[in-house]
Scaffold this active site. Structure first.
Site, PDB file in Angstrom:
ATOM      1  N   ASP A  36       1.936   6.835  -6.922  1.00 27.07           N
ATOM      2  CA  ASP A  36       2.308   5.731  -7.808  1.00 27.07           C
ATOM      3  C   ASP A  36       1.068   5.203  -8.525  1.00 27.07           C
ATOM      4  O   ASP A  36      -0.041   5.273  -8.001  1.00 27.07           O
ATOM      5  CB  ASP A  36       3.030   4.608  -7.039  1.00 27.07           C
ATOM      6  CG  ASP A  36       2.169   3.955  -5.959  1.00 27.07           C
ATOM      7  OD1 ASP A  36       1.537   4.705  -5.170  1.00 27.07           O
ATOM      8  OD2 ASP A  36       2.112   2.712  -5.918  1.00 27.07           O
ATOM      9  N   GLU A  87       1.875   2.601  -2.871  1.00 23.92           N
ATOM     10  CA  GLU A  87       0.596   2.156  -2.299  1.00 23.92           C
ATOM     11  C   GLU A  87       0.106   0.914  -3.016  1.00 23.92           C
ATOM     12  O   GLU A  87      -0.472   0.008  -2.409  1.00 23.92           O
ATOM     13  CB  GLU A  87      -0.454   3.274  -2.410  1.00 23.92           C
ATOM     14  CG  GLU A  87      -1.763   2.983  -1.662  1.00 23.92           C
ATOM     15  CD  GLU A  87      -2.783   2.165  -2.438  1.00 23.92           C
ATOM     16  OE1 GLU A  87      -3.722   1.642  -1.823  1.00 23.92           O
ATOM     17  OE2 GLU A  87      -2.639   2.015  -3.670  1.00 23.92           O
TER      18      GLU A  87
HETATM   19 ZN   LIG Z   1      -5.274   4.008  -5.091  1.00 22.34          ZN
END
Ligand SMILES: [Zn+2]
Length: 418
Positions: free
Chosen positions: A102, A167
């Site tokens: 992501d 994340e």
């Molecule tokens: Zn990162």
């Protein structure tokens, strides 16, 4: 330089230009946090082509969110697609290569010289959102696994490539991997560290404060109580808290001007320009010192605010409200002398002729989820500079991708080869 035969064999089969192409292909699939399905499909394909066994699964978001140790989330999502690539059988050693696919939104398109998804290379730099943070790292994990597979080296245990999502807003992906039972003797999280080895990481806790005032017409403002004025009292006390949290930073953090920063990032107050504001709401992040539990850091913030409130009659009667939401990153530290990490240091020394610098990271990452949720000691090590991450015209040096791919491949071979 004489290398161990296993390391030489793995490096012989590593295709570094293919690795750079993998990074380009990954960048060309937009994958802003919450919308990672397409890029995860591509990762699964790449891992299959590399000859790994692929476990692609759809995590149960609502079940994970209800988990008492859920690491938090700032972008609402309905799905979380995870991909793991497996090489070898369980044995006495095992290694996870972890990376997130992501990326943060590209922001103002006008600030970019080309499309954020162009993945073009110019003057030795690969451009695009996620180039640095951290699709190059994911490409390296895949390329290293492909090299080990192709080399045919017998392994002492499993290599696991984890391609995770979410994340940037808390770590639901690495949390889901741990929940699914993925763990190993050690992990390399291939985040951009400028090829420094990071065995310690500060925590970061997102919070919201609500401060009450009393409305009055601005012409008689002395009859009201400005929530902005009251915020200033709280703010001064928060600065004091930041100083005390930074009084004795961990040795790997001593060179930072502020190791554990407390910062307010959003604020909203009042509802009319000619009205004394009767409320203020702000959001910020509290840095957590290495060695301090998040629960204790939360207590410190609450105590600081209670202290500020108790010194002011209005605030004493109307204490500010604290809410913890969004990303909750614990601080974490591992022993850099673990065999998997000395293998990484030796591989780096082979590549560059000197040992990697050890450094502490003042920002949060999935490292703490591997350590705390998957019981897997983890370090950060990867190409690119965190300063390029999240910026317009994000880039990464192609040479650094190649060097990091060689180091990670050699380290994995050194640690895992039988
Ligand atoms: Zn990162």
């Amino acid at each position: 330089m004489i290398r161990e035969p296993a390391v030489a064999k793995a490096l012989d089969t590593l295709d570094t230009s293919a690795c750079v192409r993998l990074a380009q292909d990954l960048i060309r699939v937009p994958s802003i946090t919450g919308e990672e399905r397409a890029v995860q499909d591509l990762v699964a394909l790449m891992l299959e082509e590399a000859g790994l066994e692929v476990d692609r699964f759809d995590a149960d978001v609502s079940r994970l969110k209800a988990h008492p140790r859920f690491p938090g989330m700032e972008v609402e999502r309905h799905e979380a697609i995870l991909v793991a690539g497996l090489l070898g059988q369980k044995g006495d050693r095992s290694l996870i290569l972890n990376g997130h696919v992501d990326v943060v939104p590209p922001g103002d398109r006008q600030a970019w010289h080309a499309s954020p998804w162009s993945a073009h290379i110019h003057a030795g730099r690969l451009y695009g959102r996620g180039a640095c943070d951290m699709k190059a790292g994911v490409a390296i994990a895949i390329a290293a696994a492909a090299a080990l597979k192709k080399s045919g080296l017998p392994l002492r245990g499993r290599l696991i490539v984890e391609s995770v999502v979410g994340e940037e807003d808390g770590g639901i992906g690495s949390f889901a991997m741990a929940e699914r039972g993925y763990r190993a003797e050690a992990a390399y999280v291939l985040e951009p560290t400028r090829l420094r080895l990071i065995p310690a990481q500060a925590g970061a806790l997102t919070f919201r404060l609500r401060i009450r005032g009393r409305a009055a017409h601005a012409s008689v403002r002395y009859e009201g109580v400005s929530a902005i004025d009251k915020y200033e009292l709280v703010e001064a006390r928060l600065r004091q808290l930041e100083r005390s949290l930074n009084a004795h930073p961990h040795p790997l953090f001593r060179h930072y001007p502020i190791a554990y920063a407390l910062s307010i990032g959003r604020m909203r107050a009042g509802s009319w320009s000619a009205t004394v504001p009767d409320e203020l709401e702000c959001e910020g992040r509290l840095g957590v010192p290495v060695g301090m539990a998040s629960a204790d850091a939360r207590k410190e913030l609450a105590a600081a605010i209670a202290d500020a409130a108790q010194r002011d009659p209005w605030l004493a009667e109307h204490p500010p409200q604290i809410e913890w939401f969004g990303g909750q990153f614990d601080a974490v530290e591992v022993d850099p002398e673990h065999a998997a990490f000395t293998a990484l240091q030796a591989a780096h020394a082979d590549e560059f002729g000197l040992a990697p610098e050890l450094e502490g990271a003042p920002y949060g990452s999935d490292m703490r989820l591997l350590v705390h949720e998957a019981n897997t000691p983890a370090v950060l090590y990867g190409p690119g500079d965190i300063r390029q991450a999240h910026s317009a015209d994000e880039w990464i040096a192609v040479d650094e991708i190649v060097q990091a791919a060689r180091v990670v491949t050699a380290a994995a071979a050194r640690y895992l080869a039988a």
